[in-house]
Every structure is written in structure tokens, then in C-alpha cells.
Design an enzyme around this catalytic site. Structure first.
Site, PDB file in Angstrom:
ATOM      1  N   GLY A 111     -28.546-118.970  -5.980  1.00 28.43           N
ATOM      2  CA  GLY A 111     -29.099-118.380  -7.199  1.00 28.43           C
ATOM      3  C   GLY A 111     -28.185-118.544  -8.398  1.00 28.43           C
ATOM      4  N   ASP A 144     -28.997-113.743 -13.574  1.00 27.31           N
ATOM      5  CA  ASP A 144     -28.668-114.587 -14.737  1.00 27.31           C
ATOM      6  C   ASP A 144     -27.959-115.883 -14.350  1.00 27.31           C
ATOM      7  OD1 ASP A 144     -26.204-113.661 -13.990  1.00 27.31           O
ATOM      8  OD2 ASP A 144     -25.714-112.713 -15.900  1.00 27.31           O
ATOM      9  N   GLY A 145     -27.692-116.066 -13.064  1.00 28.92           N
ATOM     10  CA  GLY A 145     -27.065-117.304 -12.604  1.00 28.92           C
ATOM     11  C   GLY A 145     -25.578-117.394 -12.943  1.00 28.92           C
ATOM     12  N   ARG A 190     -25.587-122.745   6.255  1.00 30.16           N
ATOM     13  CA  ARG A 190     -25.461-121.374   6.743  1.00 30.16           C
ATOM     14  C   ARG A 190     -26.453-121.108   7.860  1.00 30.16           C
ATOM     15  NH1 ARG A 190     -24.251-118.755   1.393  1.00 30.16           N
ATOM     16  NH2 ARG A 190     -23.792-120.513   0.047  1.00 30.16           N
ATOM     17  N   ASP A 230     -27.002-115.140   5.637  1.00 29.76           N
ATOM     18  CA  ASP A 230     -26.797-116.201   4.642  1.00 29.76           C
ATOM     19  C   ASP A 230     -25.321-116.362   4.305  1.00 29.76           C
ATOM     20  OD1 ASP A 230     -27.613-113.546   3.561  1.00 29.76           O
ATOM     21  OD2 ASP A 230     -26.815-114.377   1.709  1.00 29.76           O
ATOM     22  N   ASN A 231     -24.510-115.408   4.727  1.00 30.92           N
ATOM     23  CA  ASN A 231     -23.076-115.507   4.462  1.00 30.92           C
ATOM     24  C   ASN A 231     -22.303-115.893   5.716  1.00 30.92           C
ATOM     25  OD1 ASN A 231     -23.456-114.872   1.803  1.00 30.92           O
ATOM     26  ND2 ASN A 231     -23.084-112.686   2.074  1.00 30.92           N
ATOM     27  N   ASP A 233     -18.102-116.545   0.978  1.00 38.24           N
ATOM     28  CA  ASP A 233     -18.653-115.506   0.104  1.00 38.24           C
ATOM     29  C   ASP A 233     -17.806-114.246   0.074  1.00 38.24           C
ATOM     30  OD1 ASP A 233     -20.563-116.846  -1.142  1.00 38.24           O
ATOM     31  OD2 ASP A 233     -22.272-115.812  -0.262  1.00 38.24           O
TER      32      ASP A 233
HETATM   33  P1  AMP Z   1     -24.207-112.935  -2.308  1.00 35.35           P
HETATM   34  O1  AMP Z   1     -24.223-111.450  -2.278  1.00 35.35           O
HETATM   35  O2  AMP Z   1     -23.175-113.520  -3.235  1.00 35.35           O
HETATM   36  O3  AMP Z   1     -24.190-113.563  -0.961  1.00 35.35           O
HETATM   37  O4  AMP Z   1     -25.584-113.350  -2.996  1.00 35.35           O
HETATM   38  C1  AMP Z   1     -26.848-113.117  -2.412  1.00 35.35           C
HETATM   39  C2  AMP Z   1     -27.891-113.890  -3.150  1.00 35.35           C
HETATM   40  O5  AMP Z   1     -28.000-113.441  -4.499  1.00 35.35           O
HETATM   41  C3  AMP Z   1     -27.642-115.375  -3.222  1.00 35.35           C
HETATM   42  O6  AMP Z   1     -28.887-116.009  -3.126  1.00 35.35           O
HETATM   43  C4  AMP Z   1     -27.040-115.539  -4.592  1.00 35.35           C
HETATM   44  O7  AMP Z   1     -27.193-116.837  -5.091  1.00 35.35           O
HETATM   45  C5  AMP Z   1     -27.830-114.526  -5.396  1.00 35.35           C
HETATM   46  N1  AMP Z   1     -27.126-114.052  -6.607  1.00 35.35           N
HETATM   47  C6  AMP Z   1     -26.049-113.237  -6.677  1.00 35.35           C
HETATM   48  N2  AMP Z   1     -25.697-113.018  -7.963  1.00 35.35           N
HETATM   49  C7  AMP Z   1     -26.575-113.708  -8.727  1.00 35.35           C
HETATM   50  C8  AMP Z   1     -26.747-113.893 -10.143  1.00 35.35           C
HETATM   51  N3  AMP Z   1     -25.940-113.324 -11.036  1.00 35.35           N
HETATM   52  N4  AMP Z   1     -27.765-114.683 -10.550  1.00 35.35           N
HETATM   53  C9  AMP Z   1     -28.603-115.258  -9.672  1.00 35.35           C
HETATM   54  N5  AMP Z   1     -28.498-115.125  -8.348  1.00 35.35           N
HETATM   55  C10 AMP Z   1     -27.492-114.367  -7.865  1.00 35.35           C
HETATM   56 MG    MG Z   2     -23.976-115.346  -0.287  1.00 38.87          MG
END
Ligand code: AMP
Ligand code: MG
Length: 491
Positions: free
Chosen positions: A96, A129-130, A187, A256-257, A266
Site C-alpha cells: 500500500g 496516503d502511501g 510472504r 502478511d508479515n 516489517d
Molecule cells: P504493515 O502494518 O506495515 O504490515 O501494513 C499493513 C498494510 O497496510 C500493508 O498492506 C501496507 O502496505 C498498508 N499500509 C500501511 N501504512 C500505509 C499507508 N500510509 N498508506 C497506504 N497503505 C499503508
Molecule cells: Mg506488512
């Protein structure tokens, strides 16, 4: 685009195999450019091992690559699709806020993913917001390098740039992009995605690709897909034992992690445990302690069962047979994990051989540590240095009794006590990234633009088994606090 002359100067050597997989596995897109990028952290030893030229990386065109403002020749940026069980709930995810720039081939011929994290929205951003904020990206940098120093398989951090743009979280924060290096970003969730929404042919394609990339020796096995499961179980049993042995709490072990390569990935709400307590949780959102320190091996087995489920159709034509084969492999995890953990504990306590009573010695020590709120790392450090003082635990009669038994145990092996001590030094870190030290260096960097505190911290964390005098201040505990340390994810 970078021209060929510059590519040679920087040393990028992309060869993209993931981009050849079925189109549903990813979305091709470029990073979203940022206003005025600035390089704030560069991992020089890692860059050198990747065959990248430091001077070139530090130039504007080098930094532009880390910022997503320039696509190096040969890169084919893409966001990977994946699903995952988040706190046990299954959902569609995907990169994301990350993009795989491509696979870089190192001078030694090793294929690694080069990934930007915080590089802008993707089709999988789900309203996010990516982007990423500076503190958490530096935090991932510090902890992943600490894990590398500890000898634990992990994704690495190559660089962090600030974007020159603010992002909105609870307050306005400095935007940043981390460049991450991994054997791959495949993953458990990648398999779950293809298994759920793809065809059996696509699942086979992903499994064959993964076998070729990570476990090439299994490619000709009679049931190669079962071999894939077996290898991933083996890798995770080794990885999680290493986490437990150093007191690392990942904090968000969603499927996913969890990587297929066996690398830690992550670094969100992760932290290292101070006082030994299996219920230790740092993540602000882990309200029920699902991902507590003591639960990590159980959760890994749960995640691996989800991995096995995603592969079921490839194990056997008969569903019942397939389930049985999968269950056998999954149940093997507990045994493998225990084997690795026991082997690691023996090393931590200077043991060269096995004795049936070792388990009781290990449990005895851990129980005492918990009862007397002893610091996990410093207890082993004190035993290693032969200086059992300054902790309540060491003044108890039960510890005196345990110590006598331990010494007796060491006395029965043929190796000298000096050899034992050396073994302990090599297996008990003199320091870990203590939370207050991490916070202190992040505060200096984020609030004052002073990166020297972080650089110094990383330099000592990279050789945790050196036991140098300058490290001793880093083994000190934080001043007592009434509030438990809390970490946050996805920021
Ligand atoms: P994470 O907790 O880092 O493993 O993220 C879980 C999911 O949320 C993954 O698909 C990430 O890409 C997405 N994600 C986390 N933060 C953002 C963000 N600021 N914008 C878009 N996607 C996000
Ligand atoms: Mg992740």
C-alpha cells in the site's frame, strides 16, 4: 531516466524475475515523485556489498532513486499483491505504500529485492496516503541493522531520505522513504492471495518461482510443494528461536508479515524485552497480547498452518491426503523450534554437549528471572562476564543454588571454563537496541536533525558480541518508569 553512463557509475544491476509472473500478482507503477529529497541515512557497508558506489549514491541522481524521483535503468517498479490474516482476520492487502524497484544482482551473483517504502499510493493503498514518516523509517533502519548485527536473518536498510513534504498523522510529520533490501518480499500472504483469488495454475507458478528462487535444491523432489512447506517451516523454526533467544518481540506477526525466505520483515511496533516476562507486549494495538513475546512460537505455527492451507491443492489430488501431509509438516514445527531453542540456550550457557537435565536448568533460570524481574539480556551478560552482581536475582538463595548446579553441569563437560566463557560471549549479546536508546536517537534525528546519536547507536549495535568497554553504557537500563513502553505501527 538515468543514462547508461550513470548506471555504470552507481552500479545498479537489475534483473527482474517477479515482473515476469502473471499480471494479477502485481501492479506496475512508478513511485510518486517528492518535492525535495535529502539523504539522511546511508548504509555504507551494505551499499558496498551490493556493488554500489558510495560517491554516486550520495549525488543528486543517486538520492533521486531513493526518493522515487528517478527510475534507474533496468528497474521495473511494481507493487506486489498479497493478502493476510491480520490479528486472525483474513483480508486483501498488498503493497500500500511500498514499491519493488526491481531485483538487483550483487557482484557475488546474489539476487535481492530493492524496495522503496513510503513511495506513494498504489492500487492497494486502501485509503492510506502511501507515505511514511521519518521516525518509523529510521526506527526500522536501526532495528533491522541491530538484528543483522545479532546474526538474525532480516531485511536490511540501505537508505532513508526525507521527502521535503509533510505528512499528516496525529500531527504533521516529516515524510520519509526507506530503501529496503531483502532476499525477497514473498510472504505467506502472497500465497494466500493467489490461493484465494488465483487459479491452481497461478498457484503452481508462484510455488515454482519461489522454489527456484529460494530452495533450488527442492525443485526435483517427488512432492516439491510439500518440500516448499517443509523448508519454510524449517526456516521459521530457526528464525523464531533466534528471536526468542535475544528477547525480540516482533509485535505484528500477521501472515502478511511472515516471509517465505525466513527473513524478519516489517519493523513496525517491534521492540526488545528488558525484564524477562513472556507476556511482554509493546504494540499499542495488541490489546489481548496475541503477539506477546511468549506467544510468538505458537503464532508462527498458526501462520504456517495458513501457509499450508494455501498450498493444499498442490500437495495431493485427494483433499484428505493433502490435509494429512500438511498437518504432519506443521506439527513438526514445534519439535524443530524446541530443538533450535534448546541448542541456542546451551550456547548461551556455555554448554558444548547435551545432558537430559538441561531443560530444567533453562526453565529454572527463566522462572527466577521472571520472579525477580531480572533484565533478560543483562542476566546472560552477567553470567558471561562472571560478574553476578547488582541485580536482585543474584542475591537470592535460589540463584545461588541454581548457579552451583550450572557450574557442576559445566564441570562435567571436557571443554575448559575459558572455552565455555568464549562460547557464551559469542552467543550472549552485550547489548540490544534498548528502547530508551532508540527513542533518544530518533528524537535527536527527527526533532533536531542530529543523526550522530543514531549513527553511534548503530555502530555499537552492529557488533553486539564484541564486549568492548564503550558498549557498557549501552547495556544500562532506562530509569524506572511508571508507564510501559508502547510502540505504534503503520505510521
Ligand atoms: P504493515 O502494518 O506495515 O504490515 O501494513 C499493513 C498494510 O497496510 C500493508 O498492506 C501496507 O502496505 C498498508 N499500509 C500501511 N501504512 C500505509 C499507508 N500510509 N498508506 C497506504 N497503505 C499503508
Ligand atoms: Mg506488512
Amino acid at each position: 531516466m538515468t543514462d547508461r553512463k550513470e548506471r555504470i557509475e552507481i552500479g545498479w544491476n537489475f534483473n527482474n524475475s517477479y515482473a515476469q509472473l502473471p499480471k494479477s500478482f502485481f501492479s506496475s507503477l512508478n513511485p510518486t515523485p517528492v518535492g525535495s529529497p535529502k539523504l539522511v541515512a546511508l548504509n555504507r557497508p551494505l551499499a558496498a556489498s551490493l556493488g554500489l558506489k558510495l560517491e554516486a549514491l550520495e549525488r543528486d541522481d543517486g538520492v533521486d532513486v531513493f526518493a522515487g524521483n528517478q527510475i534507474p535503468e533496468g528497474a521495473l517498479p511494481l507493487a506486489q499483491a498479497y493478502a493476510g490474516h491480520q490479528f486472525s482476520h483474513f483480508t486483501m492487502l498488498g503493497d500500500g505504500r511500498a514499491l519493488l524497484l526491481g531485483e538487483h544482482i550483487t557482484p557475488k551473483g546474489h539476487r535481492v529485492d530493492i524496495q522503496l517504502k513510503g513511495s506513494g499510493k498504489t492500487p492497494y493503498s486502501r485509503g492510506g496516503d502511501g507515505r511514511a514518516s521519518l521516525g518509523p523509517m529510521l526506527r526500522e533502519y536501526i532495528i533491522s541493522e541491530a538484528m543483522h548485527g545479532l546474526g538474525i536473518p532480516t531485511t536490511r536498510s540501505l537508505a532513508v531520505v526525507t521527502t521535503g513534504e509533510f505528512i499528516i498523522r496525529e500531527t504533521e510529520e516529516t515524510g520519509a522513504i526507506l530503501t529496503r533490501v531483502a532476499d525477497s518480499h514473498i510472504r505467506v500472504g502472497t500465497f494466500q492471495y493467489v490461493s484465494n483469488w488465483g487459479t491452481v495454475e497461478e498457484l503452481k507458478t508462484l510455488a515454482d518461482y519461489t522454489l527456484k528462487r529460494h530452495f533450488p535444491n527442492c525443485g526435483y523432489d517427488e512432492n516439491k510443494y510439500l518440500s516448499l512447506l517443509k523448508e519454510v517451516v524449517k526456516g521459521q523454526a530457526a528464525l523464531i528461536a533466534k528471536w526468542q533467544l535475544v528477547g525480540f518481540v516482533h509485535g505484528v506477526m500477521n501472515t502478511d508479515n511472515m516471509t517465505i525466505s525466513g527473513e524478519t520483515i516489517d519493523y513496525g511496533p517491534c521492540a526488545f524485552m528488558d525484564t524477562y516476562d513472556p507476556t511482554t507486549v509493546f504494540s499499542s494495538i495488541d490489546l489481548h497480547g496475541r503477539y506477546a513475546y511468549g506467544n510468538q512460537p505458537k503464532i508462527a505455527a498458526w501462520n504456517l498452518a495458513r501457509f499450508a492451507e494455501s498450498l493444499l491443492s498442490l500437495f495431493h489430488d485427494n483433499q484428505e491426503e493433502a490435509v494429512k501431509l500438511a498437518q504432519d509438516e506443521i506439527s513438526y514445527f514445534a519439535e524443530l523450534y524446541k530443538h533450535n531453542w534448546f541448542a541456542g540456550m546451551r550456547l548461551k550457557l556455555g554448554m558444548f554437549n547435551e545432558e537430559p537435565q538441561d531443560k530444567l536448568l533453562f526453565e529454572g533460570l527463566l522462572n527466577m528471572m521472571q520472579k525477580h524481574s531480572a533484565d533478560y539480556t543483562n542476566t546472560f551478560r552477567a553470567l558471561t562476564l562472571g560478574k553476578c552482581e547488582g541485580m536482585a536475582l543474584f542475591d537470592t538463595t535460589e540463584f545461588a543454588h541454581w548457579y552451583e548446579q550450572w557450574q557442576g553441569r559445566l564441570g562435567r563437560q571436557k571443554e575448559s571454563s575459558e572455552s565455555s566463557q568464549r562460547l557464551m560471549r559469542d552467543n550472549n549479546p552485550a547489548l540490544i537496541p534498548r528502547n530508551h536508546r532508540v527513542e533518544e536517537s530518533l528524537e535527536a534525528a527527527v526533532k533536531r536533525g542530529d543523526y550522530s546519536v543514531m549513527e553511534k547507536l548503530i555502530s555499537v549495535l552492529l557488533c553486539p558480541y564484541a564486549y568492548t568497554p564503550e558498549q557498557s553504557e549501552y547495556s544500562m537500563l532506562p530509569p524506572p518508569s511508571s508507564k510501559p513502553y508502547r510502540t505504534f505501527c503503520g505510521t
